[in-house]
Design an enzyme around this catalytic site. Structure first.
Site, mmCIF file in Angstrom:
data_model
loop_
_atom_site.group_PDB
_atom_site.id
_atom_site.type_symbol
_atom_site.label_atom_id
_atom_site.label_comp_id
_atom_site.label_asym_id
_atom_site.label_seq_id
_atom_site.Cartn_x
_atom_site.Cartn_y
_atom_site.Cartn_z
ATOM 1 N N SER A 141 0.915 -1.130 0.020
ATOM 2 C CA SER A 141 -0.154 0.073 0.134
ATOM 3 C C SER A 141 0.964 0.954 0.018
ATOM 4 O O SER A 141 2.151 1.159 0.178
ATOM 5 C CB SER A 141 -0.834 -0.084 1.156
ATOM 6 O OG SER A 141 -1.407 1.408 1.479
ATOM 7 N N TYR A 154 -2.367 -1.139 10.422
ATOM 8 C CA TYR A 154 -2.334 -1.276 9.051
ATOM 9 C C TYR A 154 -0.893 -1.051 8.451
ATOM 10 O O TYR A 154 -0.386 -1.737 7.662
ATOM 11 C CB TYR A 154 -3.557 -0.645 8.321
ATOM 12 C CG TYR A 154 -3.775 -0.669 6.951
ATOM 13 C CD1 TYR A 154 -4.034 -2.072 6.288
ATOM 14 C CD2 TYR A 154 -3.246 0.150 5.875
ATOM 15 C CE1 TYR A 154 -4.374 -1.943 5.191
ATOM 16 C CE2 TYR A 154 -3.419 0.097 4.632
ATOM 17 C CZ TYR A 154 -3.996 -0.970 4.142
ATOM 18 O OH TYR A 154 -4.265 -1.389 2.802
HETATM 19 P P1 NAD Z 1 -11.737 -5.253 0.289
HETATM 20 O O1 NAD Z 1 -11.894 -5.074 1.909
HETATM 21 O O2 NAD Z 1 -12.517 -4.724 -0.561
HETATM 22 O O3 NAD Z 1 -11.277 -6.711 0.006
HETATM 23 C C1 NAD Z 1 -10.472 -7.788 0.601
HETATM 24 C C2 NAD Z 1 -10.663 -9.036 0.514
HETATM 25 O O4 NAD Z 1 -9.883 -9.802 1.458
HETATM 26 C C3 NAD Z 1 -12.171 -9.543 0.686
HETATM 27 O O5 NAD Z 1 -12.805 -10.349 -0.255
HETATM 28 C C4 NAD Z 1 -12.127 -10.243 2.047
HETATM 29 O O6 NAD Z 1 -12.885 -11.239 2.070
HETATM 30 C C5 NAD Z 1 -10.750 -10.915 1.936
HETATM 31 N N1 NAD Z 1 -10.089 -11.101 3.051
HETATM 32 C C6 NAD Z 1 -10.218 -10.555 4.329
HETATM 33 N N2 NAD Z 1 -9.254 -11.202 5.403
HETATM 34 C C7 NAD Z 1 -9.375 -12.298 4.925
HETATM 35 C C8 NAD Z 1 -8.496 -13.464 5.317
HETATM 36 N N3 NAD Z 1 -8.226 -13.647 6.536
HETATM 37 N N4 NAD Z 1 -8.363 -14.776 4.347
HETATM 38 C C9 NAD Z 1 -8.614 -14.538 3.324
HETATM 39 N N5 NAD Z 1 -9.092 -13.535 2.639
HETATM 40 C C10 NAD Z 1 -9.480 -12.576 3.329
HETATM 41 O O7 NAD Z 1 -10.236 -4.735 0.230
HETATM 42 P P2 NAD Z 1 -9.500 -3.954 -1.132
HETATM 43 O O8 NAD Z 1 -9.670 -2.617 -1.117
HETATM 44 O O9 NAD Z 1 -9.850 -4.824 -2.217
HETATM 45 O O10 NAD Z 1 -7.909 -4.283 -0.796
HETATM 46 C C11 NAD Z 1 -7.018 -5.411 -1.452
HETATM 47 C C12 NAD Z 1 -5.872 -5.363 -1.018
HETATM 48 O O11 NAD Z 1 -5.275 -3.923 -1.354
HETATM 49 C C13 NAD Z 1 -5.618 -5.290 0.533
HETATM 50 O O12 NAD Z 1 -4.485 -5.921 0.843
HETATM 51 C C14 NAD Z 1 -5.221 -3.595 0.882
HETATM 52 O O13 NAD Z 1 -4.866 -3.649 2.036
HETATM 53 C C15 NAD Z 1 -4.790 -3.291 -0.246
HETATM 54 N N6 NAD Z 1 -4.976 -1.816 -0.445
HETATM 55 C C16 NAD Z 1 -6.091 -1.384 -0.979
HETATM 56 C C17 NAD Z 1 -6.335 -0.001 -1.327
HETATM 57 C C18 NAD Z 1 -7.798 0.563 -1.499
HETATM 58 O O14 NAD Z 1 -7.734 1.776 -1.719
HETATM 59 N N7 NAD Z 1 -8.640 -0.061 -1.922
HETATM 60 C C19 NAD Z 1 -5.264 0.938 -1.205
HETATM 61 C C20 NAD Z 1 -4.093 0.221 -0.916
HETATM 62 C C21 NAD Z 1 -3.745 -1.054 -0.796
#
Ligand code: NAD
Length: 253
Positions: A141, A154
């Site tokens: 991230s 986080y």
């Molecule tokens: P989200 O919450 O929409 O999706 C996360 C997914 O991970 C969900 O489907 C959830 O069920 C699954 N998950 C959660 N805990 C789990 C576990 N213990 N085992 C298996 N699956 C699990 O999040 P997102 O926004 O799609 O983020 C995805 C990745 O990108 C994450 O690592 C997040 O930190 C990173 N990220 C997201 C953003 C953003 O703006 N959306 C920015 C930077 C980084």
């Protein structure tokens, strides 16, 4: 078809960024395994309807037994693993540092960093055993590089993902396995839209990102594909920011 017939595991692929990555990889010919806490039946149906190949294997990435069982099942079914995207994560605020609960700290570290360790180690062992020149993409991230308010657990986890990526890249290089970190900025999807499209984040994002908008899951998936394709075999142990220029930008107004 840059991943034709390659076996790819995407964790957390039931929704959001992981779903976008899974869909793009499937469109590029991969045999997709989606390992999410929740069943990814809807994504699988959509991929199959579009002519792709995908399976849902519900897994908690923080639970080593479940991860080992998932990897064993993938090997039994396909005989190899070419690509792993460690995307599963718990997003959202952790509370102020001095008020954060121990449960929050532990759970965020267990999933966001522990999950990368468990899946990375189980898959790396399979790649070494199968003499596969695999690619591992760890989703970090912008918080791998900078903290924001109420994100202590986080940011600690995502900073750990960046350094774990480097350590994995060093140890796995002799086996021809490359490991890189993909570091998104604010990305718009079904879960983030209500926050990113409302104040105060809406004007914050338009001011703090040179591109003036959040990214899309398709844009993150394009970067993930580049790292997963192995198109540049000399690329390992590094990170790719997909942040609309956010961390390149110092703004004082
Ligand atoms: P989200 O919450 O929409 O999706 C996360 C997914 O991970 C969900 O489907 C959830 O069920 C699954 N998950 C959660 N805990 C789990 C576990 N213990 N085992 C298996 N699956 C699990 O999040 P997102 O926004 O799609 O983020 C995805 C990745 O990108 C994450 O690592 C997040 O930190 C990173 N990220 C997201 C953003 C953003 O703006 N959306 C920015 C930077 C980084």
């Amino acid at each position: 078809m840059r991943l034709k017939d390659q076996v790819a595991i995407v964790t957390g692929g039931a929704r959001g960024i992981g779903r976008g990555i899974a869909q793009r990889f499937a469109a590029e010919g991969a045999q997709l395994v989606i390992a999410d806490l929740d069943p990814a039946d809807q994504v699988v149906r959509q991929i199959v309807a579009e002519g792709g190949q995908a399976l849902s294997m519900p897994t908690d990435v923080s639970d080593r037994k479940q991860v080992d069982a998932m990897v064993a099942q993938v090997l039994q079914r396909f005989g190899r693993i070419d690509v792993l995207v460690n995307n599963a994560g718990i997003t959202g605020g952790n509370g102020l540092f001095h008020e954060m609960t121990l449960d929050t700290w532990r759970r965020v570290l267990d999933v966001n960093l522990g999950g990368v360790f468990h899946c990375g180690q189980a898959v790396a062992r399979a790649m070494i055993e199968g003499k596969t020149r695999g690619r591992i993409v760890n989703v970090g991230s912008i918080n791998s590089f900078a903290a924001e308010a109420q994100a202590g657990a986080y940011a600690a986890a995502k900073g750990g993902v960046l350094l774990l990526t480097k350590a994995m890249a060093v140890d796995l290089a002799p086996y021809g396995i490359v490991v890189n970190c993909l570091a998104p900025g604010p990305i718009l999807h079904e879960k983030t839209a209500p926050q990113f499209q409302a104040e105060p984040l809406l004007s914050g994002i338009s001011k703090s990102l040179p591109l003036g908008r959040p990214g899309t899951v398709e844009e993150v998936a394009a970067a993930a594909l580049f790292l997963a394709s192995g198109e540049c075999p000399f690329l390992t142990g590094t990170s790719l920011l997909v942040d609309g220029g956010q961390l390149a930008y110092l703004r004082f107004d």
